[in-house]
Motif scaffolding. Sequence first.
Motif, PDB file in Angstrom:
ATOM      1  N   PHE A   3       0.836  -1.185   0.000  1.00 48.90           N
ATOM      2  CA  PHE A   3       0.000   0.000   0.000  1.00 48.90           C
ATOM      3  C   PHE A   3       0.879   1.245   0.000  1.00 48.90           C
ATOM      4  N   ILE A   4       0.595   2.143  -0.941  1.00 49.66           N
ATOM      5  CA  ILE A   4       1.301   3.417  -1.046  1.00 49.66           C
ATOM      6  C   ILE A   4       0.260   4.515  -0.972  1.00 49.66           C
ATOM      7  N   ILE A   5       0.439   5.468  -0.071  1.00 51.54           N
ATOM      8  CA  ILE A   5      -0.518   6.565   0.072  1.00 51.54           C
ATOM      9  C   ILE A   5      -0.225   7.629  -0.987  1.00 51.54           C
ATOM     10  N   ASP A   6      -1.277   8.190  -1.547  1.00 49.71           N
ATOM     11  CA  ASP A   6      -1.174   9.157  -2.643  1.00 49.71           C
ATOM     12  C   ASP A   6      -1.543  10.544  -2.137  1.00 49.71           C
ATOM     13  N   THR A   7      -0.575  11.227  -1.530  1.00 50.43           N
ATOM     14  CA  THR A   7      -0.804  12.557  -0.962  1.00 50.43           C
ATOM     15  C   THR A   7       0.536  13.213  -0.660  1.00 50.43           C
ATOM     16  N   VAL A   8       0.527  14.520  -0.491  1.00 46.83           N
ATOM     17  CA  VAL A   8       1.697  15.215   0.044  1.00 46.83           C
ATOM     18  C   VAL A   8       1.320  15.994   1.310  1.00 46.83           C
ATOM     19  N   ASP A   9       0.106  15.761   1.806  1.00 47.05           N
ATOM     20  CA  ASP A   9      -0.350  16.393   3.045  1.00 47.05           C
ATOM     21  C   ASP A   9       0.392  15.749   4.215  1.00 47.05           C
ATOM     22  N   LEU A  10       1.186  16.547   4.914  1.00 48.94           N
ATOM     23  CA  LEU A  10       2.049  16.016   5.965  1.00 48.94           C
ATOM     24  C   LEU A  10       1.278  15.327   7.082  1.00 48.94           C
ATOM     25  N   GLU A  11       0.135  15.892   7.471  1.00 49.73           N
ATOM     26  CA  GLU A  11      -0.664  15.274   8.539  1.00 49.73           C
ATOM     27  C   GLU A  11      -1.261  13.951   8.090  1.00 49.73           C
ATOM     28  N   GLU A  12      -1.722  13.880   6.844  1.00 47.61           N
ATOM     29  CA  GLU A  12      -2.248  12.618   6.319  1.00 47.61           C
ATOM     30  C   GLU A  12      -1.148  11.555   6.289  1.00 47.61           C
ATOM     31  N   ILE A  13       0.045  11.967   5.927  1.00 50.56           N
ATOM     32  CA  ILE A  13       1.161  11.017   5.874  1.00 50.56           C
ATOM     33  C   ILE A  13       1.529  10.541   7.269  1.00 50.56           C
ATOM     34  N   ARG A  14       1.605  11.461   8.233  1.00 49.13           N
ATOM     35  CA  ARG A  14       1.910  11.065   9.615  1.00 49.13           C
ATOM     36  C   ARG A  14       0.870  10.066  10.124  1.00 49.13           C
ATOM     37  N   ASP A  15      -0.399  10.371   9.865  1.00 55.00           N
ATOM     38  CA  ASP A  15      -1.485   9.498  10.301  1.00 55.00           C
ATOM     39  C   ASP A  15      -1.373   8.117   9.643  1.00 55.00           C
ATOM     40  N   ALA A  16      -1.075   8.101   8.352  1.00 51.90           N
ATOM     41  CA  ALA A  16      -0.949   6.827   7.634  1.00 51.90           C
ATOM     42  C   ALA A  16       0.212   6.008   8.174  1.00 51.90           C
ATOM     43  N   VAL A  17       1.338   6.652   8.451  1.00 49.96           N
ATOM     44  CA  VAL A  17       2.500   5.940   8.997  1.00 49.96           C
ATOM     45  C   VAL A  17       2.146   5.344  10.360  1.00 49.96           C
ATOM     46  N   VAL A  25       5.028   6.657  -0.196  1.00 46.85           N
ATOM     47  CA  VAL A  25       4.210   7.828  -0.512  1.00 46.85           C
ATOM     48  C   VAL A  25       4.435   8.180  -1.966  1.00 46.85           C
ATOM     49  N   THR A  26       3.358   8.458  -2.662  1.00 51.48           N
ATOM     50  CA  THR A  26       3.447   8.902  -4.048  1.00 51.48           C
ATOM     51  C   THR A  26       2.567  10.123  -4.230  1.00 51.48           C
ATOM     52  N   SER A  27       2.803  10.834  -5.297  1.00 53.77           N
ATOM     53  CA  SER A  27       1.966  11.989  -5.616  1.00 53.77           C
ATOM     54  C   SER A  27       2.125  12.288  -7.094  1.00 53.77           C
ATOM     55  N   ASN A  28       1.388  13.253  -7.537  1.00 54.79           N
ATOM     56  CA  ASN A  28       1.516  13.732  -8.913  1.00 54.79           C
ATOM     57  C   ASN A  28       1.409  15.248  -8.894  1.00 54.79           C
ATOM     58  N   PRO A  29       1.717  15.912  -9.993  1.00 57.42           N
ATOM     59  CA  PRO A  29       1.705  17.380  -9.994  1.00 57.42           C
ATOM     60  C   PRO A  29       0.379  18.010  -9.578  1.00 57.42           C
ATOM     61  N   SER A  30      -0.754  17.401  -9.916  1.00 58.63           N
ATOM     62  CA  SER A  30      -2.040  18.007  -9.528  1.00 58.63           C
ATOM     63  C   SER A  30      -2.248  17.935  -8.017  1.00 58.63           C
ATOM     64  N   ILE A  31      -1.792  16.857  -7.386  1.00 60.19           N
ATOM     65  CA  ILE A  31      -1.894  16.742  -5.927  1.00 60.19           C
ATOM     66  C   ILE A  31      -0.973  17.750  -5.260  1.00 60.19           C
ATOM     67  N   VAL A  32       0.227  17.902  -5.779  1.00 57.78           N
ATOM     68  CA  VAL A  32       1.171  18.880  -5.217  1.00 57.78           C
ATOM     69  C   VAL A  32       0.603  20.288  -5.369  1.00 57.78           C
ATOM     70  N   LYS A  33       0.009  20.584  -6.515  1.00 57.95           N
ATOM     71  CA  LYS A  33      -0.550  21.910  -6.760  1.00 57.95           C
ATOM     72  C   LYS A  33      -1.637  22.250  -5.749  1.00 57.95           C
ATOM     73  N   LYS A  34      -2.475  21.271  -5.381  1.00 58.32           N
ATOM     74  CA  LYS A  34      -3.539  21.495  -4.385  1.00 58.32           C
ATOM     75  C   LYS A  34      -2.956  21.878  -3.038  1.00 58.32           C
ATOM     76  N   THR A  35      -1.844  21.251  -2.665  1.00 57.42           N
ATOM     77  CA  THR A  35      -1.209  21.525  -1.373  1.00 57.42           C
ATOM     78  C   THR A  35      -0.386  22.803  -1.420  1.00 57.42           C
ATOM     79  N   SER A  36       0.166  23.112  -2.580  1.00 60.65           N
ATOM     80  CA  SER A  36       0.968  24.319  -2.817  1.00 60.65           C
ATOM     81  C   SER A  36       2.056  24.544  -1.773  1.00 60.65           C
ATOM     82  N   PRO A  37       2.960  23.596  -1.588  1.00 62.56           N
ATOM     83  CA  PRO A  37       4.047  23.850  -0.633  1.00 62.56           C
ATOM     84  C   PRO A  37       4.928  24.996  -1.122  1.00 62.56           C
ATOM     85  N   LYS A  38       5.304  25.879  -0.209  1.00 68.52           N
ATOM     86  CA  LYS A  38       6.117  27.041  -0.583  1.00 68.52           C
ATOM     87  C   LYS A  38       7.510  26.621  -1.065  1.00 68.52           C
ATOM     88  N   ASP A  39       8.062  25.608  -0.431  1.00 67.41           N
ATOM     89  CA  ASP A  39       9.379  25.083  -0.793  1.00 67.41           C
ATOM     90  C   ASP A  39       9.189  23.619  -1.174  1.00 67.41           C
TER      91      ASP A  39
END
Length: 125
Positions: A3-17, A25-39
Amino acid sequence: MEFIIDTVDLEEIRDAVDHLPIVGVTSNPSIVKKTSPKDFFGHMREIRKIIGDERSLHIQVIATEAEEIVKEAHKIFEEVDDQVYVKVPTTYEGVKAMKILKAEGKNVTATAVYDLMQAYMALAA
């Protein structure tokens, strides 16, 4: 089964771990764009800290030409770590980039596989 979680939301990842038997953990550009990390790269390094080295981290390129895909992949390896799986779309140029990256010993994840022939090409690359 893995199982690989598909998100870049840090809280979702912590919870999943904490709760789920995820292997990465995997993601794609549209998921990253929704989160809009500054760095972007700092955010990916933070994900790595959360999941540790024993889980995989898959980061997708946005370039479309093989040479640019490889260049972008090298930037990801340099900025995050050399254990990242670079997600490359299974296009004509993407397969060329996959071959180059695999010849370098890099981790590659084929993505955007829409038909059986693309799957075969990705496997062969």
